[in-house]
Design a protein around this motif. Structure first.
Motif, PDB file in Angstrom:
ATOM      1  N   LYS A 121      -1.761 -22.745  22.328  1.00  0.00           N
ATOM      2  CA  LYS A 121      -0.367 -22.309  22.455  1.00  0.00           C
ATOM      3  C   LYS A 121      -0.143 -21.541  23.752  1.00  0.00           C
ATOM      4  O   LYS A 121       0.923 -21.654  24.362  1.00  0.00           O
ATOM      5  CB  LYS A 121       0.024 -21.468  21.245  1.00  0.00           C
TER       6      LYS A 121
ATOM      7  N   ARG B 113       1.301 -12.752  20.210  1.00  0.00           N
ATOM      8  CA  ARG B 113       0.292 -13.701  19.720  1.00  0.00           C
ATOM      9  C   ARG B 113      -1.116 -13.144  19.921  1.00  0.00           C
ATOM     10  O   ARG B 113      -1.970 -13.271  19.046  1.00  0.00           O
ATOM     11  CB  ARG B 113       0.437 -15.051  20.404  1.00  0.00           C
TER      12      ARG B 113
ATOM     13  N   THR C  58       2.593 -12.938  14.501  1.00  0.00           N
ATOM     14  CA  THR C  58       2.489 -14.387  14.717  1.00  0.00           C
ATOM     15  C   THR C  58       3.850 -15.056  14.590  1.00  0.00           C
ATOM     16  O   THR C  58       4.184 -15.966  15.360  1.00  0.00           O
ATOM     17  CB  THR C  58       1.506 -15.000  13.708  1.00  0.00           C
ATOM     18  N   ARG C  59       4.656 -14.600  13.628  1.00  0.00           N
ATOM     19  CA  ARG C  59       6.006 -15.160  13.487  1.00  0.00           C
ATOM     20  C   ARG C  59       6.867 -14.847  14.713  1.00  0.00           C
ATOM     21  O   ARG C  59       7.634 -15.696  15.171  1.00  0.00           O
ATOM     22  CB  ARG C  59       6.672 -14.584  12.227  1.00  0.00           C
TER      23      ARG C  59
ATOM     24  N   ASP D 268       5.820 -17.185  17.456  1.00  0.00           N
ATOM     25  CA  ASP D 268       6.367 -18.535  17.254  1.00  0.00           C
ATOM     26  C   ASP D 268       7.851 -18.584  17.626  1.00  0.00           C
ATOM     27  O   ASP D 268       8.319 -19.548  18.249  1.00  0.00           O
ATOM     28  CB  ASP D 268       6.193 -18.967  15.793  1.00  0.00           C
TER      29      ASP D 268
ATOM     30  N   ASP E  80       8.108 -18.464  21.362  1.00  0.00           N
ATOM     31  CA  ASP E  80       7.705 -19.752  21.942  1.00  0.00           C
ATOM     32  C   ASP E  80       8.891 -20.713  21.971  1.00  0.00           C
ATOM     33  O   ASP E  80       9.118 -21.425  22.959  1.00  0.00           O
ATOM     34  CB  ASP E  80       6.554 -20.365  21.139  1.00  0.00           C
TER      35      ASP E  80
END
Length: 389
Positions: free
Chosen positions: A140, A259, A336-337, A340, A343
């Motif tokens: 990622k 992240r 992490t959410r 995402d 991103d």
């Protein structure tokens, strides 16, 4: 007392690390480390490291011991330098060290984030899970980096093409018009814009080594300036505050921070150590300073969200979600959410930036070439008037 978790198939490879290896990042493969420091550059780039980690995670997940997995990957490795790195790590494990000791002996290849996550995975008996998280993290990170680079490639290409076109016009085409003007105007003064254009053209034609040298010197001066503390601060501030592209770089930095931090916490790395590693790998001095503030406050017993909010760099949505994650005990998942989400924000920002930059670059080229054309045709109007008279 908590019972020690059963070691999975991935952990059947090694005994405990020697005492001298546990204190730091140096393991039992010092000779291999010394050997690998010869030569120039890294044995493998970030993309290659991500592929290696994914392959290793797949082999370990299939039940293959880590030593056997490394031997398999070393045999099929086509890059001699990285093949030697894998062999040195395998030698460390054969001599009784851990996988993390072998990585630490090659810390010029594997960064602190990589080494500490593996070390935490070994300590918790979840090396397979950590390798999978590492591979996802690296993939990622490469994806978001390639998107940011792709957004910058288009304007860089346009500016380069425009520079070449204008240089050709100024050095080879404009002097031909100067000869025409000299013959037809017979000493009459040229329009101001035309005269300035001819002055620049004559300078480039007669002193092109100076012009090229000036560009080269300016480039290297900028590189040196960027390596100083003051220069780094200025450049990093501009990257996240510039119009149009600043928002893209800030979102990319937030995605990287969340992240990295979330992956380290989920892998069992202590929060203070995770903050230190995240700070050192943030890639932006102002983000690093903000993380350092958080580190000091957490060390004093504070949480993460409040000091992060006090830095005024991270948006309110980020600090609010982190606060919720701390309150619910799911900080790693919440980070992490957030990563995402950002991103996706970077994807949208790249698409929007591309759509904005394209017309800007077209207008930029049109203005440059149009200015030259207008400057060259202004004297023609006077010539035509003189001929008509």
């Amino acid at each position: 007392m908590r019972s020690e978790p059963a070691a999975p198939a991935s952990a059947t490879f090694a005994a405990k690390a020697p005492p001298r290896a546990a204190a730091g990042f140096s393991g039992g493969a010092t000779p291999s480390k010394k050997k690998r420091r010869r030569g120039f550059g890294k044995p493998i780039n970030a993309k290659g490291a991500a592929v290696f980690t994914r392959q290793l995670a797949t082999l370990v997940k299939a039940g293959m011991p880590i030593l056997r997995s490394l031997e398999v990957l070393a045999r099929q490795e086509k890059r001699p330098a990285f093949k030697q790195v894998l062999e040195s790590i395998a030698d460390t494990i054969r001599s009784g060290g851990n996988f993390s000791d072998g990585l630490a002996a090659n810390e010029h290849v594997f960064d602190r984030l990589y080494i500490n996550m593996v070390k935490a995975g070994e300590a918790g008996g979840v090396l397979q899970t950590v390798l999978e998280r590492l591979s996802v993290f690296m993939e990622k990170a490469q994806k978001i980096l390639s998107k940011v680079k792709s957004a910058m490639i288009y304007p860089a290409v346009i500016v380069s093409v425009a520079t070449v076109i204008v240089s050709i016009l100024m050095i080879f085409v404009v002097p031909k018009f100067q000869e025409i003007f000299t013959g037809l105007l017979k000493g009459q003064p040229l329009p101001w814009l035309t005269q300035r254009l001819l002055d620049i053209s004559n300078f480039l034609k007669d002193h092109y080594p100076i012009a090229i040298g000036g560009i080269v010197v300016a480039y290297f001066a900028f590189k040196v300036f960027g390596k100083t503390n003051f220069g780094r601060r200025i450049i990093d501030w501009l990257l996240i505050h510039m119009p149009v592209v600043g928002d893209l770089f800030l979102k990319a930095a937030i995605a990287r921070f969340t992240r990295t931090f979330g992956t380290l916490l989920a892998s069992g790395v202590p929060i203070l150590q995770a903050l230190t590693i995240t700070r050192d790998t943030s890639g932006n001095v102002h983000i690093a300073n903000a993380i350092n503030v958080v580190h000091d406050r957490v060390k004093e017993g504070d949480n993460v969200a409040k000091p992060l909010e006090s830095t005024h760099i991270f948006p309110g949505m980020v600090t609010s979600m982190i606060e919720v994650g701390e309150e619910t005990g799911a900080l790693a998942d919440m980070l992490t959410r957030i990563a995402d989400t950002y991103d996706e924000e970077v994807d949208n920002a790249v698409a929007g930036l591309t759509s904005v930059i394209e017309p800007i670059m077209i207008v930029f080229m049109a203005v440059m070439v149009g200015t030259i054309v207008i400057a060259l045709f202004l004297p023609l109007v006077s010539i035509i008037e003189n001929l008509s008279a």
